[in-house]
Design a protein around this motif. Structure first.
Motif, PDB file in Angstrom:
ATOM      1  N   PHE A 139     -83.358 -29.385  -6.870  1.00 19.16           N
ATOM      2  CA  PHE A 139     -82.998 -28.668  -8.093  1.00 19.16           C
ATOM      3  C   PHE A 139     -82.139 -29.550  -9.001  1.00 19.16           C
ATOM      4  CE2 PHE A 139     -79.600 -26.268 -10.234  1.00 19.16           C
ATOM      5  CZ  PHE A 139     -80.353 -25.525 -11.126  1.00 19.16           C
ATOM      6  N   LYS A 140     -82.433 -29.523 -10.278  1.00 16.25           N
ATOM      7  CA  LYS A 140     -81.659 -30.273 -11.264  1.00 16.25           C
ATOM      8  C   LYS A 140     -80.837 -29.296 -12.102  1.00 16.25           C
ATOM      9  CE  LYS A 140     -83.539 -34.239 -10.160  1.00 16.25           C
ATOM     10  NZ  LYS A 140     -82.743 -35.279  -9.451  1.00 16.25           N
ATOM     11  N   ALA A 141     -79.570 -29.587 -12.243  1.00 10.78           N
ATOM     12  CA  ALA A 141     -78.692 -28.734 -13.044  1.00 10.78           C
ATOM     13  C   ALA A 141     -79.242 -28.582 -14.457  1.00 10.78           C
ATOM     14  CB  ALA A 141     -77.295 -29.321 -13.077  1.00 10.78           C
ATOM     15  N   VAL A 142     -78.949 -27.450 -15.071  1.00 11.44           N
ATOM     16  CA  VAL A 142     -79.500 -27.119 -16.382  1.00 11.44           C
ATOM     17  C   VAL A 142     -78.370 -26.970 -17.403  1.00 11.44           C
ATOM     18  CG1 VAL A 142     -80.872 -25.466 -17.695  1.00 11.44           C
ATOM     19  CG2 VAL A 142     -81.439 -25.936 -15.294  1.00 11.44           C
ATOM     20  N   PRO A 143     -78.240 -27.918 -18.336  1.00  9.81           N
ATOM     21  CA  PRO A 143     -77.274 -27.726 -19.429  1.00  9.81           C
ATOM     22  C   PRO A 143     -77.761 -26.634 -20.370  1.00  9.81           C
ATOM     23  CG  PRO A 143     -77.914 -30.049 -19.166  1.00  9.81           C
ATOM     24  CD  PRO A 143     -78.885 -29.233 -18.381  1.00  9.81           C
ATOM     25  N   PHE A 144     -76.853 -25.757 -20.766  1.00 12.44           N
ATOM     26  CA  PHE A 144     -77.182 -24.715 -21.735  1.00 12.44           C
ATOM     27  C   PHE A 144     -76.837 -25.264 -23.115  1.00 12.44           C
ATOM     28  CE2 PHE A 144     -76.714 -20.785 -18.735  1.00 12.44           C
ATOM     29  CZ  PHE A 144     -77.796 -21.248 -17.992  1.00 12.44           C
ATOM     30  N   THR A 145     -77.756 -26.037 -23.650  1.00 11.53           N
ATOM     31  CA  THR A 145     -77.524 -26.784 -24.878  1.00 11.53           C
ATOM     32  C   THR A 145     -77.056 -25.883 -26.015  1.00 11.53           C
ATOM     33  OG1 THR A 145     -79.249 -28.325 -24.191  1.00 11.53           O
ATOM     34  CG2 THR A 145     -78.553 -28.403 -26.500  1.00 11.53           C
ATOM     35  N   GLY A 146     -75.928 -26.273 -26.593  1.00  7.60           N
ATOM     36  CA  GLY A 146     -75.381 -25.550 -27.729  1.00  7.60           C
ATOM     37  C   GLY A 146     -74.422 -24.437 -27.358  1.00  7.60           C
ATOM     38  N   LEU A 147     -74.464 -24.001 -26.093  1.00 12.90           N
ATOM     39  CA  LEU A 147     -73.584 -22.916 -25.659  1.00 12.90           C
ATOM     40  C   LEU A 147     -72.196 -23.463 -25.304  1.00 12.90           C
ATOM     41  CD1 LEU A 147     -75.161 -20.294 -25.695  1.00 12.90           C
ATOM     42  CD2 LEU A 147     -74.858 -20.108 -23.225  1.00 12.90           C
ATOM     43  N   LYS A 148     -71.157 -22.761 -25.756  1.00 10.48           N
ATOM     44  CA  LYS A 148     -69.780 -23.198 -25.536  1.00 10.48           C
ATOM     45  C   LYS A 148     -68.968 -22.046 -24.928  1.00 10.48           C
ATOM     46  CE  LYS A 148     -70.407 -27.064 -28.049  1.00 10.48           C
ATOM     47  NZ  LYS A 148     -70.258 -28.441 -27.542  1.00 10.48           N
ATOM     48  N   ALA A 149     -68.040 -22.413 -24.056  1.00  9.59           N
ATOM     49  CA  ALA A 149     -67.137 -21.425 -23.448  1.00  9.59           C
ATOM     50  C   ALA A 149     -65.707 -21.724 -23.854  1.00  9.59           C
ATOM     51  CB  ALA A 149     -67.260 -21.450 -21.934  1.00  9.59           C
ATOM     52  N   SER A 150     -64.968 -20.683 -24.143  1.00  3.77           N
ATOM     53  CA  SER A 150     -63.549 -20.822 -24.490  1.00  3.77           C
ATOM     54  C   SER A 150     -62.755 -19.706 -23.827  1.00  3.77           C
ATOM     55  CB  SER A 150     -63.334 -20.765 -26.005  1.00  3.77           C
ATOM     56  OG  SER A 150     -64.027 -21.791 -26.677  1.00  3.77           O
ATOM     57  N   LEU A 151     -61.577 -20.054 -23.334  1.00  3.53           N
ATOM     58  CA  LEU A 151     -60.624 -19.067 -22.842  1.00  3.53           C
ATOM     59  C   LEU A 151     -59.243 -19.676 -22.896  1.00  3.53           C
ATOM     60  CD1 LEU A 151     -60.472 -18.791 -18.961  1.00  3.53           C
ATOM     61  CD2 LEU A 151     -61.787 -20.577 -20.083  1.00  3.53           C
ATOM     62  N   ALA A 152     -58.241 -18.838 -22.995  1.00  7.34           N
ATOM     63  CA  ALA A 152     -56.867 -19.323 -23.062  1.00  7.34           C
ATOM     64  C   ALA A 152     -55.919 -18.230 -22.600  1.00  7.34           C
ATOM     65  CB  ALA A 152     -56.510 -19.766 -24.482  1.00  7.34           C
ATOM     66  N   PHE A 153     -54.880 -18.648 -21.902  1.00  4.94           N
ATOM     67  CA  PHE A 153     -53.853 -17.697 -21.475  1.00  4.94           C
ATOM     68  C   PHE A 153     -52.572 -18.439 -21.140  1.00  4.94           C
ATOM     69  CE2 PHE A 153     -56.516 -18.808 -17.833  1.00  4.94           C
ATOM     70  CZ  PHE A 153     -55.600 -19.156 -16.851  1.00  4.94           C
ATOM     71  N   ASP A 154     -51.481 -17.720 -21.252  1.00  5.48           N
ATOM     72  CA  ASP A 154     -50.185 -18.221 -20.791  1.00  5.48           C
ATOM     73  C   ASP A 154     -49.973 -17.758 -19.359  1.00  5.48           C
ATOM     74  OD1 ASP A 154     -49.526 -19.351 -23.308  1.00  5.48           O
ATOM     75  OD2 ASP A 154     -48.891 -17.370 -24.024  1.00  5.48           O
ATOM     76  N   GLN A 155     -49.138 -18.469 -18.636  1.00  6.53           N
ATOM     77  CA  GLN A 155     -48.836 -18.024 -17.286  1.00  6.53           C
ATOM     78  C   GLN A 155     -47.398 -18.344 -16.911  1.00  6.53           C
ATOM     79  OE1 GLN A 155     -51.580 -19.836 -14.507  1.00  6.53           O
ATOM     80  NE2 GLN A 155     -50.916 -21.909 -14.931  1.00  6.53           N
ATOM     81  N   GLY A 156     -46.800 -17.397 -16.213  1.00  5.20           N
ATOM     82  CA  GLY A 156     -45.470 -17.611 -15.680  1.00  5.20           C
ATOM     83  C   GLY A 156     -45.523 -18.453 -14.423  1.00  5.20           C
ATOM     84  N   ILE A 157     -44.477 -19.215 -14.182  1.00  5.01           N
ATOM     85  CA  ILE A 157     -44.411 -20.114 -13.029  1.00  5.01           C
ATOM     86  C   ILE A 157     -43.148 -19.794 -12.244  1.00  5.01           C
ATOM     87  CG2 ILE A 157     -44.236 -22.513 -12.275  1.00  5.01           C
ATOM     88  CD1 ILE A 157     -45.615 -23.284 -14.947  1.00  5.01           C
ATOM     89  N   ARG A 158     -43.321 -19.549 -10.952  1.00  2.00           N
ATOM     90  CA  ARG A 158     -42.167 -19.280 -10.095  1.00  2.00           C
ATOM     91  C   ARG A 158     -42.369 -19.981  -8.761  1.00  2.00           C
ATOM     92  NH1 ARG A 158     -40.261 -15.015  -6.461  1.00  2.00           N
ATOM     93  NH2 ARG A 158     -42.336 -14.070  -6.530  1.00  2.00           N
ATOM     94  N   ARG A 159     -41.383 -20.771  -8.374  1.00  2.00           N
ATOM     95  CA  ARG A 159     -41.448 -21.503  -7.109  1.00  2.00           C
ATOM     96  C   ARG A 159     -40.568 -20.791  -6.085  1.00  2.00           C
ATOM     97  NH1 ARG A 159     -43.697 -26.564  -8.716  1.00  2.00           N
ATOM     98  NH2 ARG A 159     -43.454 -26.881 -10.958  1.00  2.00           N
ATOM     99  N   GLN A 160     -41.144 -20.531  -4.917  1.00  2.00           N
ATOM    100  CA  GLN A 160     -40.392 -19.810  -3.893  1.00  2.00           C
ATOM    101  C   GLN A 160     -40.986 -20.117  -2.522  1.00  2.00           C
ATOM    102  OE1 GLN A 160     -39.332 -15.735  -4.725  1.00  2.00           O
ATOM    103  NE2 GLN A 160     -39.595 -15.129  -2.591  1.00  2.00           N
ATOM    104  N   LYS A 161     -40.122 -20.196  -1.535  1.00  2.00           N
ATOM    105  CA  LYS A 161     -40.592 -20.417  -0.177  1.00  2.00           C
ATOM    106  C   LYS A 161     -40.961 -19.089   0.471  1.00  2.00           C
ATOM    107  CE  LYS A 161     -38.000 -24.680   0.547  1.00  2.00           C
ATOM    108  NZ  LYS A 161     -36.898 -25.360   1.283  1.00  2.00           N
ATOM    109  N   SER A 162     -42.128 -19.060   1.084  1.00  2.00           N
ATOM    110  CA  SER A 162     -42.515 -17.941   1.910  1.00  2.00           C
ATOM    111  C   SER A 162     -42.249 -18.319   3.363  1.00  2.00           C
ATOM    112  CB  SER A 162     -43.983 -17.595   1.678  1.00  2.00           C
ATOM    113  OG  SER A 162     -44.337 -16.398   2.337  1.00  2.00           O
ATOM    114  N   LYS A 163     -42.619 -17.443   4.297  1.00  2.00           N
ATOM    115  CA  LYS A 163     -42.265 -17.696   5.687  1.00  2.00           C
ATOM    116  C   LYS A 163     -43.392 -17.318   6.640  1.00  2.00           C
ATOM    117  CE  LYS A 163     -37.223 -17.241   5.331  1.00  2.00           C
ATOM    118  NZ  LYS A 163     -37.190 -17.434   3.866  1.00  2.00           N
ATOM    119  N   ASN A 164     -43.657 -18.236   7.571  1.00  2.00           N
ATOM    120  CA  ASN A 164     -44.373 -17.891   8.788  1.00  2.00           C
ATOM    121  C   ASN A 164     -43.339 -17.421   9.812  1.00  2.00           C
ATOM    122  OD1 ASN A 164     -46.876 -18.776   7.796  1.00  2.00           O
ATOM    123  ND2 ASN A 164     -46.561 -20.854   8.556  1.00  2.00           N
TER     124      ASN A 164
END
Length: 547
Positions: A273-298
């Motif tokens: 199988f050969k991949a198929v480019p969808f010529t002319g079709l474009k995708a866009s998305l955007a979002f903000d995201q919060g970042i929080r660093r924290q240690k979890s526990k086993n």
């Protein structure tokens, strides 16, 4: 639906088992199973999401119950192993916009698609990205298969099919194991391969049968905060965005590109199988995201071995669930009673059984891991940073969700034909008057979906099994119906709640097998290995060389 498999796999059910003395299991305390499952799945635990205030309450409860069961703190005198995580919380509600085709398409958040990012940065944007359909998104040179052959997808959005190309096969014959899913069929592999290829966004096309769950499960599992390892580099080597699109949403994209959806899906399952480019079709998305660093526990408990304390047997199960999730009938807490409060109850009940039976010859580790629902993160971290060396870990049993619908006559090995631990299970099952049967839904890829896989991929023989559908009361018809009802209506949703009317006889029967396998390993001097053709055999042999 049930399937007929190759004779070699059916041998699991029919092979004679040499008589062997089985370690008698002390009585399993059903009160322990009920109390711990009910407590951990109570609303006050808020669904046990890692890196939330509910975690502190959860791990403290588990450590307390481990101690009461007779375990010693397993991390150099401490109950916990820190697991560094980063939590990313995207601003919800953003669409994926498709332009350049027969008309603009807005794929609505949660209704048509669910997307997020692994990259640790506050703003994620994919703008006017060319779209390419890459079939199953697999690059497997050892199988002569490369969906990315001759293709440059840097900065592009790739659309990917879930599972393997031969998942519709009704036998285990095919380039990717036929009906049985390989790791190439898993969503995490597909995202990782798309990132290696340089894709800006990787979107998997949902289909319920090959995915093994409905789109509602995809949404409930991925909406809101996402967890990953807190590592140097902030995962900037990953695609900017990953996600899923509904089958209907994908059909709209294909139609906008003037492509025949069903024809291309069929073509993608064929070698070359050969991949198929969808010529002319474009995708866009955007979002903000919060970042929080924290240690979890086993949470780690241990029974020190009597004569060989530096050899280890491992029991694992995950304590986490999804926390606050998509509401159903006004309930937005995914309590995770079966998945996997019941597994933590099982670990504790097993520890009590070992205490009753007396000290084993080898040390036995009881490991309650975090962030399984986020991609096996807790077990992966332990396997990469083991408290007890993996080369000295004899093998183990993973417990993920107990049977609470009644005793079964059969036992299903998840990912059969891999290690000599199956011989231990055969002996234990035979002693209980139960039989091993082929995995009925190998296309669902359960072998790659629970914590045993983190240890197996680094060479430690691990076995993962569960009750089959052939119930003592009601047979396979009732068992299959109840299992399917759980997947459709409770799995990864708010309805996975404790029920005082559950039948615990199946859980107790399974726990006798968990105990028998672990105790035989713990009192033996044998070192079971992977079967010669298993993918993890060479890793194990290398780790044990010279010992």
């Amino acid at each position: 639906m049930r399937f007929t498999f190759a004779a070699s796999l059916l041998a699991l059910a029919t092979a004679s088992v040499a008589p062997a003395a089985q370690p008698a299991a002390p009585a399993i305390d059903v009160a322990t199973l009920k109390d711990i499952t009910k407590t951990l799945s109570d609303d006050s635990f808020q669904g046990r999401a890692p890196a939330t205030p509910a975690e502190d309450k959860t791990v403290a409860f588990i450590a307390n119950r481990f101690a009461k069961a007779g375990l010693k703190p397993g991390n150099n005198g401490q109950w916990y192993q820190d697991v560094p995580l980063v939590e990313l919380t995207p601003t919800p509600g953003f669409p994926i916009r498709i332009t350049g085709g027969k008309g603009p398409i807005d794929l609505a958040y949660k209704a048509d698609q669910i997307s997020w990012s692994y990259q640790v940065q506050p703003r994620i944007a994919v703008e006017n990205s060319d779209i390419v359909f890459v079939g199953y998104g697999i690059n497997a040179p050892e199988r002569g298969w490369n969906d990315y052959a001759g293709l440059d997808v840097k900065g592009k959005t790739v659309l990917i099919l879930v599972n393997d190309p031969d998942w519709k096969t009704q036998t285990l014959d095919g380039p990717f194991g036929g009906r049985a899913m390989t790791y190439y069929g898993r969503w995490d592999y597909k995202y990782a391969e798309a990132a290696r290829q340089g894709a800006a966004a990787a979107i998997i096309i949902h289909d319920t049968e090959p995915a093994a769950y409905g789109f509602n499960v995809v949404v409930s599992s991925n909406v809101g905060s996402q967890l990953g390892f807190d590592e140097p580099g902030n995962h900037m080597d990953q695609s900017k965005a990953v996600g899923w699109v509904t089958n209907d949403g994908a059909r709209r994209i294909f139609a906008s590109a003037g492509q025949d959806f069903d024809k291309l899906i069929a073509a993608a399952g064929q070698k070359g199988f050969k991949a198929v480019p969808f010529t002319g079709l474009k995708a866009s998305l955007a979002f903000d995201q919060g970042i929080r660093r924290q240690k979890s526990k086993n949470v780690v408990g241990v029974i020190p071995g009597k004569s060989r304390p530096n050899e280890y047997v491992l029991y694992s199960g995950h304590w986490d669930h999804l926390g606050i999730c998509e509401p159903v009938a006004g309930d937005n807490i995914c309590n995770g009673a079966v998945d996997n409060a019941s597994g933590i109850a099982a670990l504790t009940a097993l520890a009590e059984a070992y205490r009753t039976a007396g000290q084993p010859e080898r040390s036995v580790i009881f490991l309650a891991v975090t962030a399984e629902e986020s991609g096996l993160l807790g077990s992966e971290y332990y396997a990469a940073n083991p408290i007890y060396p993996l080369a000295d870990t004899v093998g183990g049993v993973n417990i993920d969700s107990l049977n609470v619908i009644g005793k079964a006559k059969d036992v299903v090995v998840v990912g059969p034909g891999k290690s000599e631990l199956e011989d231990y299970l055969k002996r234990a099952a035979s002693a209980e008057g139960r039989v091993l049967v082929p995995e009925p839904t190998p296309e669902k890829g359960f072998y790659y979906r629970s914590d045993h896989f983190s240890f197996a991929r680094l060479g430690v023989p691990m076995i993962y099994f569960e009750s089959g559908d052939d119930l003592v009361e009601g047979g396979t018809a009732r068992g299959a119906a109840l299992s399917e009802d759980y997947i459709a209506n409770r799995y990864h949703g708010p309805k996975d709640e404790y029920d005082p009317n559950w039948d615990w006889s199946g859980a107790v029967s399974d726990l006798k097998l968990f105990y028998a396998i672990g105790r035989e390993l713990a009192d033996s001097d044998k070192w079971p290995n992977w079967y010669p053709d298993a993918e993890f055999r060479a890793i194990r042999d290398k780790s044990r060389a010279g010992k």
